[in-house]
Scaffold this motif. Structure first.
Motif, mmCIF file in Angstrom:
data_model
loop_
_atom_site.group_PDB
_atom_site.id
_atom_site.type_symbol
_atom_site.label_atom_id
_atom_site.label_comp_id
_atom_site.label_asym_id
_atom_site.label_seq_id
_atom_site.Cartn_x
_atom_site.Cartn_y
_atom_site.Cartn_z
ATOM 1 N N SER A 107 2.929 0.948 9.062
ATOM 2 C CA SER A 107 1.478 0.140 8.187
ATOM 3 C C SER A 107 -0.041 1.124 7.544
ATOM 4 N N SER A 108 -0.150 1.002 8.708
ATOM 5 C CA SER A 108 -0.882 1.605 9.390
ATOM 6 C C SER A 108 -2.208 2.333 7.715
ATOM 7 N N ARG A 109 -1.487 2.974 6.082
ATOM 8 C CA ARG A 109 -2.398 3.023 5.313
ATOM 9 C C ARG A 109 -2.248 1.698 4.632
ATOM 10 N N ASN A 110 -1.582 0.664 5.128
ATOM 11 C CA ASN A 110 -1.928 -0.815 4.254
ATOM 12 C C ASN A 110 -3.023 -1.184 4.170
ATOM 13 N N PRO A 111 -3.024 -1.515 3.158
ATOM 14 C CA PRO A 111 -4.691 -2.904 3.616
ATOM 15 C C PRO A 111 -4.247 -4.154 3.999
ATOM 16 N N VAL A 112 -4.816 -4.432 5.958
ATOM 17 C CA VAL A 112 -4.775 -5.842 5.888
ATOM 18 C C VAL A 112 -6.029 -6.749 4.723
ATOM 19 N N ARG A 113 -5.373 -7.725 4.219
ATOM 20 C CA ARG A 113 -5.445 -8.776 3.514
ATOM 21 C C ARG A 113 -5.873 -9.951 4.229
ATOM 22 N N MET A 114 -6.835 -11.083 3.362
ATOM 23 C CA MET A 114 -7.131 -12.486 4.040
ATOM 24 C C MET A 114 -7.490 -13.200 3.257
ATOM 25 N N ALA A 115 -6.658 -14.524 3.512
ATOM 26 C CA ALA A 115 -6.530 -15.355 2.380
ATOM 27 C C ALA A 115 -7.702 -16.638 3.442
ATOM 28 N N VAL A 116 -7.492 -17.318 2.675
ATOM 29 C CA VAL A 116 -8.381 -18.959 3.764
ATOM 30 C C VAL A 116 -7.919 -20.025 2.273
ATOM 31 N N THR A 117 -7.549 -21.406 3.362
ATOM 32 C CA THR A 117 -6.626 -22.388 2.538
ATOM 33 C C THR A 117 -7.009 -23.330 2.690
ATOM 34 N N ALA A 118 -7.448 -24.490 2.180
ATOM 35 C CA ALA A 118 -7.671 -26.401 2.858
ATOM 36 C C ALA A 118 -7.222 -27.205 1.830
ATOM 37 N N TRP A 119 -6.095 -28.355 2.544
ATOM 38 C CA TRP A 119 -5.665 -29.721 1.490
ATOM 39 C C TRP A 119 -5.937 -30.874 2.632
ATOM 40 N N GLU A 120 -5.528 -31.672 2.130
ATOM 41 C CA GLU A 120 -5.593 -33.425 2.631
ATOM 42 C C GLU A 120 -4.205 -33.053 2.988
ATOM 43 N N TRP A 121 -4.253 -33.444 4.092
ATOM 44 C CA TRP A 121 -3.176 -33.261 5.541
ATOM 45 C C TRP A 121 -2.552 -35.170 6.245
ATOM 46 N N GLY A 122 -2.145 -35.186 6.235
ATOM 47 C CA GLY A 122 -2.538 -36.240 7.467
ATOM 48 C C GLY A 122 -1.641 -35.882 8.744
ATOM 49 N N SER A 123 -1.142 -36.999 9.598
ATOM 50 C CA SER A 123 -0.528 -36.357 10.953
ATOM 51 C C SER A 123 0.633 -36.055 10.596
ATOM 52 N N GLY A 174 0.867 -1.433 -0.108
ATOM 53 C CA GLY A 174 -0.032 0.006 -0.410
ATOM 54 C C GLY A 174 0.829 1.299 -0.232
ATOM 55 N N GLU A 175 0.471 2.069 1.046
ATOM 56 C CA GLU A 175 1.114 3.690 0.429
ATOM 57 C C GLU A 175 2.652 3.069 1.413
ATOM 58 N N ASP A 176 2.807 2.251 2.159
ATOM 59 C CA ASP A 176 3.788 2.599 3.036
ATOM 60 C C ASP A 176 3.993 1.394 2.887
ATOM 61 N N MET A 177 5.702 2.020 3.260
ATOM 62 C CA MET A 177 6.746 0.342 2.857
ATOM 63 C C MET A 177 7.913 1.261 4.032
#
Length: 288
Positions: free
Chosen positions: A111-127, A104-107
């Motif tokens: 970072s208060s002017r940068n967007p907070v993003r979110m993602a959700v993933t899923a997969w098969e996973w054993g022990s 975003g605007e901050d580097m």
């Protein structure tokens, strides 16, 4: 199985379902440079995520502690998780929800002017620990220590807290171990790299107070299970030399579930009746 960046499937990202390989972030995302990221790891059993809402609520709390408010409500996070499971035709899976400061605007540090993003993933996973789930994991003792809550918000499930976990697990694996156990900044037994730890002595259970570690949801579940079985649980500070007196040991976590421990450093433990009972009882509970 292909690497995690090269798979078929769908990922929920900022309110939209995208192709797995297209779920990308910019190289100047703040989280990549300053670890401004929080996450949750959850398991879905037979179509139902265990303690799903509690995980979503904790994500919100972690964001608050990191001065990074999550832009989605708990209900919206819950819906996103279900949408990902449905889109990928998964009923038994590991679910990862992550929120981060994007580009975003901050580097710089701020970072208060940068967007907070979110993602959700899923997969098969054993022990998580492979066959150690049944015969007992072997743990190294990490050289790094869990920090004081005065130096970092240890109650947050934040990416930055896992840097020493990665290094410690790499060292442990090079020694032929499954994982590593941390002491905290005071020298007390703390936890493993991604799991809480329990010990058994004379039929009673001892586990570290979560005053410098994450109070895991699986940890809380297992403590209640033990109490329901009439087993005394001591939440207390544990000195490393006490490991010589403990008879059994296990780890708990959403990924780890309940995993027996057979060895920590030079200390040996039996995979005893109580450990097996709790592991089996937990497996039944999450599928109830």
């Amino acid at each position: 199985m292909a690497g995690y960046g090269d798979r078929d499937g769908k990922i929920w990202m900022d309110g939209e379902m995208v192709e797995w390989r297209d779920a990308k972030v910019h190289v100047l995302s703040h989280a990549l440079h300053y670890a401004s990221s929080v996450f949750e790891g959850e398991r879905c059993y037979d179509g139902k995520i265990f303690l799903s809402r509690k995980h979503s609520e904790r994500l919100h709390k972690s964001g608050e502690m990191m001065d990074m408010p999550i832009p989605y409500s708990v209900d919206e996070i819950e819906a996103a998780k279900q949408a990902v499971l449905d889109a990928n035709n998964l009923t038994n899976a590991y679910v990862r929800v992550i929120a981060w400061r994007g580009a975003g605007e901050d580097m710089g540090v701020a970072s208060s002017r940068n967007p907070v993003r979110m993602a959700v993933t899923a997969w098969e996973w054993g022990s998580y620990y492979g066959d150690a789930k049944y015969k007992g994991a072997k743990l190294d003792i990490a050289k790094w220590k869990r920090p004081s809550p005065e130096t970092i918000p240890t109650a947050a499930k934040a990416a930055g807290l896992y840097m020493i976990c990665t290094m410690s697990k790499h060292t442990a694996e090079a020694k032929g171990c499954s994982d590593a156990m941390f002491l905290d900044y005071r020298g007390y037994v703390a936890e493993a790299t991604g799991a809480n730890i329990f010990f058994v002595k004379d039929g009673e259970v001892h586990t570290p107070i979560p005053d410098a570690i994450l109070n895991g949801l699986t940890r809380q579940t297992v403590i209640q299970m033990l109490k329901d079985k009439g087993i005394t649980v001591h939440e207390r500070h544990i000195m490393p030399e006490e490991l010589a007196d403990f008879e059994q040991c296990w780890l708990t976590g959403s990924a780890a579930e309940v995993t027996p421990v057979g060895q920590i450093g030079d200390y040996m433990f039996e995979v005893g009746a109580l450990t097996r009972d709790i592991s089996e009882s937990y497996d039944k509970l999450v599928r109830a």
